[in-house]
Design a protein around this motif. Structure first.
Motif, PDB file in Angstrom:
ATOM      1  N   UNK A 233       0.761  -1.246   0.075  1.00  0.00           N
ATOM      2  CA  UNK A 233       0.146   0.136   0.208  1.00  0.00           C
ATOM      3  C   UNK A 233       0.775   1.103   0.099  1.00  0.00           C
ATOM      4  N   UNK A 234       2.014   1.108   0.740  1.00  0.00           N
ATOM      5  CA  UNK A 234       2.825   2.492   0.744  1.00  0.00           C
ATOM      6  C   UNK A 234       3.434   2.850  -0.548  1.00  0.00           C
ATOM      7  N   UNK A 235       3.869   1.573  -1.202  1.00  0.00           N
ATOM      8  CA  UNK A 235       4.542   1.568  -2.654  1.00  0.00           C
ATOM      9  C   UNK A 235       3.402   2.407  -3.236  1.00  0.00           C
ATOM     10  N   UNK A 236       2.147   1.709  -3.440  1.00  0.00           N
ATOM     11  CA  UNK A 236       1.370   2.406  -4.278  1.00  0.00           C
ATOM     12  C   UNK A 236       0.867   3.834  -3.946  1.00  0.00           C
ATOM     13  N   UNK A 237       1.089   4.031  -3.055  1.00  0.00           N
ATOM     14  CA  UNK A 237       0.651   5.556  -2.490  1.00  0.00           C
ATOM     15  C   UNK A 237       1.625   6.421  -3.090  1.00  0.00           C
ATOM     16  N   UNK A 238       3.114   6.020  -3.315  1.00  0.00           N
ATOM     17  CA  UNK A 238       4.033   6.742  -3.905  1.00  0.00           C
ATOM     18  C   UNK A 238       3.896   6.583  -5.606  1.00  0.00           C
ATOM     19  N   UNK A 242      -0.816   9.466  -4.172  1.00  0.00           N
ATOM     20  CA  UNK A 242      -2.414   9.654  -3.569  1.00  0.00           C
ATOM     21  C   UNK A 242      -2.244   9.092  -2.286  1.00  0.00           C
ATOM     22  N   UNK A 243      -2.871   9.594  -1.046  1.00  0.00           N
ATOM     23  CA  UNK A 243      -3.004   9.170  -0.092  1.00  0.00           C
ATOM     24  C   UNK A 243      -3.917   7.596   0.086  1.00  0.00           C
ATOM     25  N   UNK A 244      -3.702   6.803   1.001  1.00  0.00           N
ATOM     26  CA  UNK A 244      -4.592   5.533   1.258  1.00  0.00           C
ATOM     27  C   UNK A 244      -5.002   5.135   2.576  1.00  0.00           C
ATOM     28  N   UNK A 255      -3.623   6.426   7.518  1.00  0.00           N
ATOM     29  CA  UNK A 255      -3.524   6.926   6.110  1.00  0.00           C
ATOM     30  C   UNK A 255      -2.046   6.833   5.809  1.00  0.00           C
ATOM     31  N   UNK A 256      -1.783   6.320   4.823  1.00  0.00           N
ATOM     32  CA  UNK A 256      -0.428   6.286   4.335  1.00  0.00           C
ATOM     33  C   UNK A 256      -0.387   7.115   3.158  1.00  0.00           C
ATOM     34  N   UNK A 257       0.762   7.898   2.976  1.00  0.00           N
ATOM     35  CA  UNK A 257       1.003   8.808   2.048  1.00  0.00           C
ATOM     36  C   UNK A 257       0.394  10.151   2.255  1.00  0.00           C
ATOM     37  N   UNK A 258       0.303  10.662   3.395  1.00  0.00           N
ATOM     38  CA  UNK A 258      -0.321  11.696   3.797  1.00  0.00           C
ATOM     39  C   UNK A 258       0.319  12.986   3.085  1.00  0.00           C
ATOM     40  N   UNK A 259       1.531  12.969   2.653  1.00  0.00           N
ATOM     41  CA  UNK A 259       2.250  13.986   1.889  1.00  0.00           C
ATOM     42  C   UNK A 259       1.485  14.390   0.798  1.00  0.00           C
ATOM     43  N   UNK A 263      -7.531  13.337  -3.252  1.00  0.00           N
ATOM     44  CA  UNK A 263      -8.379  12.612  -2.349  1.00  0.00           C
ATOM     45  C   UNK A 263      -7.791  11.166  -2.254  1.00  0.00           C
ATOM     46  N   UNK A 264      -7.952  10.687  -1.012  1.00  0.00           N
ATOM     47  CA  UNK A 264      -7.418   9.420  -0.519  1.00  0.00           C
ATOM     48  C   UNK A 264      -8.193   8.218  -1.246  1.00  0.00           C
TER      49      UNK A 264
END
Length: 295
Positions: A233-238, A242-244, A255-259, A263-264
């Protein structure tokens, strides 16, 4: 006899299709009934058991009719007008009787297995009304309802996390399929191994993955139905920038990818959804529940 054999194959094929269609209908019925409505869920269990019993009885009767047809073909009169049965030797008659007896035993055994399966399903459904699976689903449904959302079921096939993300991206107008998501995840993790390798350990030794073990892990991500988790999930957020957001029943959302400012993507994490354990679902806008049936 060739015609009978063809009829038997056709019948078996149709029975399989009818069972598959019934399971699809049952799943649709389950989705249409609110999970927190105990009365309706109990009625649903009884209706499902009735539908499966009726279909099994229908199949059993059709198999019996086919068996009778086989018997009729076997005892047709010979060309000289003498019944085939009267011309058979004692040994032939015994052989035929044995064959019919074995066929009947097989049918009886199959019917008993199906009946036992029906009972297990009915018992499991009733137990689920007060079990961990139902309680988890109820908590998640209540939490989502506050956001005017509901759970959208995703198949449990090893790709559930990727399918849930795929579903969310489609709603955003982005066309990513499961294969592309897996391939990009494997590539990103390989290219950024220092961010992921420290979190992967050999379950037997407890040691951090070696380079070969990490490569095998990434290969499985890209080419098999290996389950996905927080690292993926972290890889996909980058990848998607997009936040996950992962919603759980027993803990606050993660929430992963808050940076990222998009829209998550919202995922549902369930510990007790299936016998195999962990599962991811998607979400969709809350729909109106069915009105109560008149008593």
């Amino acid at each position: 006899m060739e015609e009978i054999k063809a009829d038997e194959e056709s019948l078996i094929k149709r029975h399989r299709k009818e069972k598959k269609d019934l399971q699809a209908k049952i799943q649709s019925m389950k989705n249409a009934v609110p999970k927190n409505d105990k009365k309706r869920r109990k009625q649903l269990v009884e209706e499902i058991a009735k539908l499966e019993t009726e279909l099994d009885q229908k199949h059993e009767e059709e198999l019996k009719q086919l068996s009778n047809k086989v018997d009729e073909e076997t005892i047709k009169p010979l060309e000289n007008g003498i019944e085939c049965l009267s011309m058979e030797s004692g040994e032939q008659q015994n052989l035929k009787s044995c064959r019919i007896s074995k066929a009947q035993k097989r049918r009886d055994k199959k019917a008993a297995i199906e009946k036992e399966r029906e009972n297990r399903i009915a018992e499991a459904e009733i137990e689920n009304l007060s079990g961990a699976r139902h309680l988890e689903y109820q908590k998640l449904s209540q939490r989502l309802a506050e956001r005017h959302l509901q759970i959208k079921q995703i198949p449990s096939d090893g790709h559930c996390m990727y399918r849930a993300i795929e579903d969310q991206l489609i709603c955003k107008g982005l066309n990513w399929n499961v294969q592309e998501l897996r391939a990009q995840t494997a590539k990103y993790m390989r290219d950024h191994s220092e961010d992921f390798l420290p979190f992967l350990t050999n379950p037997c030794t407890g040691d951090v993955y070696t380079s070969d073990e990490f490569e095998k892990y990434c290969t499985e991500i890209g080419s098999t139905a290996a389950w996905g988790g927080q690292l993926e999930i972290r890889a996909l957020s980058h990848i998607l920038k997009t936040p996950m957001e992962v919603i759980q029943a027993e803990a606050p959302s993660i929430v992963i990818g808050e940076e990222y400012e998009n829209q998550p993507v919202v995922l549902i994490y369930m510990r007790h959804a299936y016998g195999l354990g962990e599962h991811y679902n998607s979400v969709e806008p809350l729909k109106e529940t069915l009105p109560e049936e008149e008593s």
